[in-house]
Design a protein around this motif. Sequence first.
Motif, PDB file in Angstrom:
ATOM      1  N   PRO A 223       0.836  -1.215   0.000  1.00  0.00           N
ATOM      2  CA  PRO A 223       0.000   0.000   0.000  1.00  0.00           C
ATOM      3  C   PRO A 223       0.862   1.254   0.000  1.00  0.00           C
ATOM      4  O   PRO A 223       2.017   1.234   0.420  1.00  0.00           O
ATOM      5  N   THR A 224       0.301   2.334  -0.450  1.00  0.00           N
ATOM      6  CA  THR A 224       1.044   3.598  -0.512  1.00  0.00           C
ATOM      7  C   THR A 224       0.608   4.576   0.574  1.00  0.00           C
ATOM      8  O   THR A 224       1.195   5.653   0.702  1.00  0.00           O
ATOM      9  N   ARG A 225      -0.399   4.197   1.351  1.00  0.00           N
ATOM     10  CA  ARG A 225      -0.833   5.046   2.458  1.00  0.00           C
ATOM     11  C   ARG A 225      -0.051   4.678   3.718  1.00  0.00           C
ATOM     12  O   ARG A 225       0.037   3.515   4.086  1.00  0.00           O
ATOM     13  N   ASP A 226       0.497   5.673   4.393  1.00  0.00           N
ATOM     14  CA  ASP A 226       1.386   5.446   5.521  1.00  0.00           C
ATOM     15  C   ASP A 226       0.738   4.605   6.621  1.00  0.00           C
ATOM     16  O   ASP A 226       1.376   3.747   7.224  1.00  0.00           O
ATOM     17  N   ARG A 228      -1.319   2.200   6.553  1.00  0.00           N
ATOM     18  CA  ARG A 228      -1.554   0.782   6.266  1.00  0.00           C
ATOM     19  C   ARG A 228      -0.271  -0.008   6.063  1.00  0.00           C
ATOM     20  O   ARG A 228      -0.256  -1.232   6.214  1.00  0.00           O
ATOM     21  N   ALA A 265       6.305   5.711   0.323  1.00  0.00           N
ATOM     22  CA  ALA A 265       5.634   5.256   1.540  1.00  0.00           C
ATOM     23  C   ALA A 265       6.604   4.522   2.466  1.00  0.00           C
ATOM     24  O   ALA A 265       6.574   4.721   3.689  1.00  0.00           O
TER      25      ALA A 265
END
Length: 354
Positions: A223-226, A228, A265
Amino acid sequence: MSDDDVLRQLREEWEPRAAASPRGWNPDPRVQANSLARLAELSRDRQMAAGEQARLPRRSSRKQRLTLTVASIAAAVVTVVVIGSVIGSGPQPSYAATPDALVYHPGAAVTATDLLRQAAKAALASKVGGAGSVDFIRTSSWDLNSRVDGRKVTTAVVPLNKQLWRGPGGAAVTVRQYGQPTFPDQDSRAAWEANGSPGANSRPIRVDHSAGDYPFLWPDRPPTRDGRLRDWLGQGHDVTTSGPLLMAIADLLNERVLTGPEAAAVLRLLAELPDLEYTGTVVDRAGRPGEAFSVTSDYSGLPTRYTVIVDVDAGSFLAFEQTLTTEAGQYNVRVPAVISYLVFVETRFTARMS
């Protein structure tokens, strides 16, 4: 033949093998038999000189490799004790071979957090090389516990060069080949050669893996969201502390080519670690300049420094290393000692699986 002549000949035959043995005295049975036969010959010469004829029986079976007269056995035992003392005092590898440590130079007066955030911005602005849906990763690695041609090598550092193609459906192709060995000294080279030179002149080994056959740790992309990413990495690792988290990131880089947002990320996640230190500038084992960031942890049972090397300007990862800092435990190494390294020589996307 004098005692000195026998000692010299036995040392020529036994010393390389004794040096190659972890216990320092574990000769090949055939060499042992030949050496004892020479000792028996010495005893026979002495008896003949005294007017006594001695006859030596031949080897008859595996359990009875060499039968000697009582006088010959006595001479053999005495001389072997002398030889053992001579070999024990001679030069032989007392520690397992390890790679030379990289040289880290103090960098600018900046924090690890600031540098890694800068690297994350560079990753977002960069474009990963190649085009296509196949990940291609070329690495060079070494591990103290690795085996070469089925044998554990303690006298040489023999890197493993690996190419990995990973298709979008989980199929993979790997090509493995041992690299050029290095040695801490000439005695270690001689011991490696006496052990059959494992890894020398090895041919590339290609293996084609159908979907699901290759042991990928993560079937999907990171994932690219911090928020997650850390939990996602924790699917196959204990990421509650920084040491094993860096190992998880190294494992990810070993099986995925990261896109710009994915690399950013990971770099932002590293920037959040409170115990991560900026180690300084360094040239990695592929000759590329980078910035090093380290965590020291006893998660493995021994104080170990985990270091990731980053090209801050490009926002890319260059290498990962593990170093024992103060204690060796059961490892037969002199600390500080590099016990593992992984160099990401080339990472790009491609359209073909080979």
